[in-house]
Structure formats: C-alpha cells, structure tokens
Enzyme design. Structure first.
Site, short mmCIF file in Angstrom:
data_model
loop_
_atom_site.label_atom_id
_atom_site.label_comp_id
_atom_site.label_asym_id
_atom_site.label_seq_id
_atom_site.Cartn_x
_atom_site.Cartn_y
_atom_site.Cartn_z
N ASP A 167 24.20 30.94 6.29
CA ASP A 167 25.18 31.04 7.35
C ASP A 167 24.82 30.14 8.55
O ASP A 167 24.62 30.60 9.65
CB ASP A 167 25.26 32.52 7.78
N TYR A 191 22.67 45.48 9.64
CA TYR A 191 23.99 45.33 10.27
C TYR A 191 24.84 46.59 10.15
O TYR A 191 26.04 46.51 10.00
CB TYR A 191 24.70 44.10 9.68
N GLU A 237 16.27 37.08 3.65
CA GLU A 237 17.31 37.78 2.89
C GLU A 237 17.48 37.31 1.45
O GLU A 237 18.58 36.94 1.04
CB GLU A 237 18.64 37.70 3.62
N GLU A 279 16.74 41.10 12.55
CA GLU A 279 18.12 40.74 12.93
C GLU A 279 18.93 42.01 13.11
O GLU A 279 18.84 42.93 12.29
CB GLU A 279 18.82 39.93 11.82
N LYS A 296 27.62 35.60 17.11
CA LYS A 296 26.68 36.70 17.44
C LYS A 296 25.69 36.32 18.54
O LYS A 296 24.80 37.10 18.88
CB LYS A 296 25.92 37.15 16.19
#
Ligand code: BDP
Length: 623
Positions: free
Chosen positions: A191, A496, A432, A532, A597
């Site tokens: 991302d 998240y 991740e 995160e 973000k």
C-alpha cells in the site's frame, strides 16, 4: 605497466564491440562506509539534472544505449521518475539515465568508486560504455570500483539502465494477477506507490590504496562503564589500526594488530555518558590505519554507547524500560516521490520532536542514510525494516525461495549499512506476511505451514548471525498466524479493529484489541508493540458525531487505542499509522490514489489527531 593499460583498453574496446557484458554484483563491503571527505578520501556528489530515456521495448542494451543516449529528456537525480515527467506516472518498465562527469585531477593515484544510495529496483551500470556492475533491491546502497574505466583528462559517461517491473518474486511483492474489486493499479501487493528511478544521491568517491573497508562498533555496559568493541577490516599493507574515542571530556585511545585483515579492539569508557532519547550523546570515534610511521587512511564515526534488551514485559534501553511512542512512516512527498530531500528529512524530525514522539519504523523499506544519521543525533529510536512487504506462501516453492533469497540479501545489506547506528534498536524482517494470497481474512486466525515457518526461521537466523546485538521482529497482520510472531523478540502487530473490521465502532474495536493483547501476551510472554493502528481522515472533513474519514473519528480511534495500551504493563510501544498521508496505487479503497491515515497531511500540516497526540505525548508525568 603501460603495456597492461594498453591490454585493458583493448579488452574494453573489444567488450563494447562484441557486446560482451560482464556485470559483477558489487561486494557489500564497498557500501559499508558512507563516503567521507578527509585528507585520505574524496567525495563528489553527482546530484543534478541527468539525461533520461524510456526503453519501452527493452532494446537499449542491444542498441548499445550505453554509448550515449540519442533522444533523451531531462530528469533530476535523486528523485523518482513518476511525477517529474508528464505521462509516466504509472510506468513500470525500463529507463536509462546518463551523466557526464570529470574526475578531478587531484584524485590521481586513488581508487575511484561509484556509489548509488538506492536505485529502484534493478540497476546495470556502465562507465564510458564498459559494464561495471549490477544490483537488485531498491532501497539499499551499492558501490563499485571504476578506477580502470575512467579517463582522468576528459569527461566520463555514466550510463544506468534502471528497471522497475513489479514481480511476485521480488520484495516488495507485486505483479500478481488482478484480484477483483480490491485490485491496484499499478499492481502492487503493498500500500504505497511503486515509485522508480535513481531515488537517492549518486557519488563518486575515492579510497586510498591501503584502506579501511569496514568498521563494526558494538557497545555494552559494565556497571557504569561503557565497553566499546571495534572491529576494523582493511585491505592493503597496514599492520595496525588505532582507534580514538573522544567526548564527554575524555580522549581514549588504543591500537590493534591485523590478522587476516581484521583487527579487534576494545575501549573502556569510565562512567560513560549513555545514548538515549533524553540525551542522544554521541562520542566521536576515529579509526586510523598505521604502517610503521605512516598513516594510510582515516575514517570518523559518531557512536552512541547504549544497550538494548527485553524482558517478559518491557524493552530495556540501558537497562531501563522504555515505551515507544511514534509512527510508521513513508518516504513520500509530492513531485519527489521517494527521492531524497534533505529539507523534508529535517522537517520530519522537527515534527517528530514537536509531537513528542521518540521512535518510528522505517515502514516498509530502509530509508535514506541521512534519515538514520538524523535519528542518531535527535535521539529517535528506529525499527529498521527490509522491503519484505506483500509476502505470501501459497504459490510455488521456486517463487517462495526467490523471495526468501531477496529477503536474505536485503537483511545482509541492511545490517551492513546500518549496524553502527545507536538509534537502530530492532530489525524488522517483514511487514504483514500472509499465509494465503487467495484467502486472506481479517476475522479469525490463519495457521502457518512448515514452509513459511522455515522461511522466517531462516530470516531470523540470518539477522542474528549478522548482528546479535539488537532485537529482531516480524510485523504481523490482523488475522495472520500467531506461530510466526513467536519468533520475534518483541511481538509486533498491526491492528485495524474499528476501521477495516468493526467499521465505525471505535469502542467495540478497542475492546477487541484489549482482549487480543491479553491473549498474545499470555501466549508468548514477550513485550508487545502495536506497530500500526489508525484510520483514514480526509483533511478538513469533520462531523459532530465521529464518523469514518473525519478528523474526529481518527482522533477518537487513536485515543481509544492509546487508552487500552495504558492499561497493559506489557505494551512496550504504540506506533500510529501513519506519520503523514502518502501516495498509493489506485484502487477503490484509496480515494485519489492516497492513503489518508497520516496525522500530518502529505505536505506536513497537522490534522486534529496531531494536536491530540502532541498534548498526550508531551504531557509532563503525573499531569
Ligand atoms: C497495513 C499495512 C500498511 C497499510 C495500512 C493501511 O502494513 O502498509 O498502508 O495497513 O491499510 O495493512 O492503511
């Protein structure tokens, strides 16, 4: 001697004519020491406007574009190509760069190297039409000797073929077939925007014939005394190395003899002034090569004396618990893309200090070397990450092995580059990873198979062999297998809840976070960092009742997570995602090709959450 040169020239001419190309992979040690100017060494920064030509059909090598570009445009180096020139934003292919440069007359008798801070992704380099070397991996430096190819009395042509094609076998991972609604364009499995080009400075530099090749510094404590161990590697005739450590009103010195080109030395620093975020004190280390009465080379290195360790609940800096407050970041700025910009680096550190942060993670790739030096001087702790983002384990074994080789290559290159920074406390070996690229789910937990477990065991083994003095981790995704996390010294997780899951429900998300943190700690008995957490906030979007994408929602979610963390004695750090808004590939969940973000905007203006964090992180204890 003259004859030898003639033979060399003839060989090189033959090489150009036959198209024979001998691209060596440069030795890591060439890039171990940042170029330095002193009485033995020279540096010439080649930043500026270079020539640039796209090679859509990959014909540059057969057409020998390394003998001079025929229809070039202009481009800035350092800088990503994507936003500099109209119409090539999404170009993921081959381009050529070229620059002509004089090697100063005063450099005669010295060995000349060319060093690239980073080229995304693969580079082949020629000097005066002669193949010099190649490198893969987009965020780390490489350097090679060009002494035999350069002319000392005319301009030298430097040609670089750069290729930035996204592939499943590379890190970061990309180029996978579209996966429906959530596909990206360009097709990255990560991302952030897959910028390409010569993104960091290029230098010519010299070293003397008898030269220091590498210096490795490690520090420990013996009660209040610091113990500084220095390993010096050299080439040439020097018999001895001398090290001098100055600072805090001390000047300490010792000598060591070389055996097989390596000298090990140790200096005890009585009542050492320790490096920490509260007092980022740097001693000044000078390494000198000595042969009888001759001094042959010298290199200076600022060093910090500090230790880093963990217990069941805490990260210990100099034996004392420290809680990481900060961010995951990106190298990203309009027009520059991922190109080095010293003003942006200085600005980012200024904002980190303003907001009261003490740390960041170099998500999701190693950052510019200037960043690391700033972190040492400013007392900012760094989790230093290789570009292993987008890893998955349900394709064929060959592809998995290629990715593993790329990770191992980058671990070695990263440790080689950053091993002497006191700011670096932990290596991050992946961001991740997922078990299955086809069946990724946020809910529940996937399980790890033996292939992926062995893959990560190999990465941890490599990093510990390269540097056993720091911590190491991989950063786990929500819903990812727990088994991988257990390999880390500190459990690092991105979560998240309240954003991608429990959408619009901050409290429900915070409760789930709290529950999972307890479970993970119960299982692993290691400190945890939430590496995160956060939510998109479109700058200037507001609501009286917090609603997704507003600045209020972002602030509320960050606050709820920090409140949960405050109740757990084993949470050793909270890194908000992200420091600033950043460019991504296009996709339906990335409005305007951006990830919103950031608590700062892409041009570094504070959102509401930044003011909230400043008040929370700069509050005096007990207030
Ligand atoms: C995490 C990734 C990060 C993304 C972030 C997000 O580690 O690169 O930018 O999520 O979705 O999964 O904003």
């Amino acid at each position: 001697m003259k004859k030898l040169w003639l033979i060399c020239i003839l060989c090189f001419t033959a090489q150009i004519q036959t198209g024979a190309q001998d691209f060596k992979i440069p030795h890591n040690k060439n890039a171990a020491l940042y170029p330095q100017q002193n009485q033995f060494r020279n540096v010439l920064d080649l930043s500026g406007i270079w020539r640039f030509q796209k090679d859509d059909d990959d014909k540059g090598e057969t057409e020998q574009w390394y003998t001079g570009l025929k229809s070039s445009e202009q481009i800035a180096v350092p800088g990503s190509w994507n936003e500099q020139i109209e119409g090539i934003r999404d170009y993921m292919g081959i381009v050529w760069y070229e620059q002509n440069v004089f090697v100063p007359q005063g450099w005669s008798g010295q060995r000349v190297f060319i060093r690239f801070g980073s080229v995304q992704y693969a580079a082949k380099v020629w000097v005066n039409g002669i193949a010099v070397g190649m490198h893969e991996g987009g965020s780390l430096p490489f350097a090679m000797e060009i002494t035999p190819m350069i002319s000392r009395n005319s301009k030298n042509r430097i040609s670089v073929r750069v290729e930035n094609i996204l592939k499943p076998t590379r890190i970061p991972v990309g180029g996978l077939p579209p996966g429906g609604m959530f596909s990206n364009n360009p097709p990255s499995s990560f991302d952030f925007f897959p910028y390409g080009g010569i993104q960091r400075p290029v230098w010519l530099y010299t070293i003397p014939k008898n030269a220091i090749k590498d210096i490795t510094v490690q520090t420990t404590l013996n009660t209040a005394d610091g113990v500084v161990t220095v390993k010096v590697e050299k080439e040439g005739t020097a018999k001895q190395a001398k090290i001098t450590l100055e600072g805090n009103k001390e000047k300490l010195e010792t000598k060591g003899s070389f055996t097989n080109n390596v000298a090990m030395m140790e200096i005890k620093v009585p009542a050492a002034r320790l490096w920490s975020p509260d007092d980022p004190f740097l001693y000044h280390l000078t390494v000198t090569l000595i042969n009888g009465k001759d001094t042959q080379d010298e290199y200076e290195l600022p060093i910090g004396i500090r230790t880093i360790a963990v217990n069941e609940n805490q990260i210990l800096l100099n034996g004392k618990p420290i809680i990481l407050k900060g961010f995951g970041k990106h190298e990203d700025f309009p027009v520059l893309g991922k190109g080095t910009s010293y003003p942006v680096i200085v600005k980012d550190f200024s904002l980190l200090k303003w907001i009261g942060a003490n740390s960041f993670r170099t998500s999701h790739y190693p950052y510019d070397e200037a960043f690391m030096e700033m972190a040492d001087r400013e007392g900012i702790l760094v989790i230093d990450e290789i570009p292993a983002v987008g890893l998955y384990f349900d394709d064929n074994r060959e592809q998995i092995s290629e990715r593993e080789a790329a990770c191992i290559r980058d671990i070695k290159e990263l440790v080689n580059r950053d091993k002497n920074h006191p700011s670096v406390i932990m290596w991050s070996l992946a961001n991740e990873p997922i078990a299955s690229n086809r069946n990724f789910r946020l809910a529940g937990k996937a399980t790890a198979d033996s292939i992926s477990l062995n893959f990560f065991r190999q990465l941890f083994k490599t990093v510990k062999e390269e540097d056993n003095s720091r911590l190491a981790c991989i950063v786990g995704v929500q819903g990812g297998p727990d088994e991988w996390l257990g390999l880390s010294d500190v459990i690092c997780i991105n979560r998240y809840y309240g954003w991608y899951a429990q959408t619009g429900k901050v409290n429900e998300g915070a409760n789930l976070l709290s529950k999972e943190l307890d479970e993970l700690h119960g299982k692993f008995r290691k400190p945890i960092i939430v590496t995160e957490f956060g939510s998109d906030a479109y700058p200037g979007m507001h609501a009286d009742q917090p609603e997704m994408f507003t600045e209020e929602y972002q602030t509320e979610l960050i606050k709820a997570y920090l409140d949960v963390a405050d109740t757990k004695k084993f949470v050793a750090g909270m890194h908000v995602w992200a420091f600033a808004d950043f460019k991504t590939a296009q996709g339906v969940i990335r409005f305007g090709g951006m990830n919103w973000k950031g608590v700062f905007t892409r041009d570094r203006k504070p959102k509401m959450a930044a003011h909230f964090l400043k008040s929370r992180w700069t509050k005096a204890p007990g207030k």
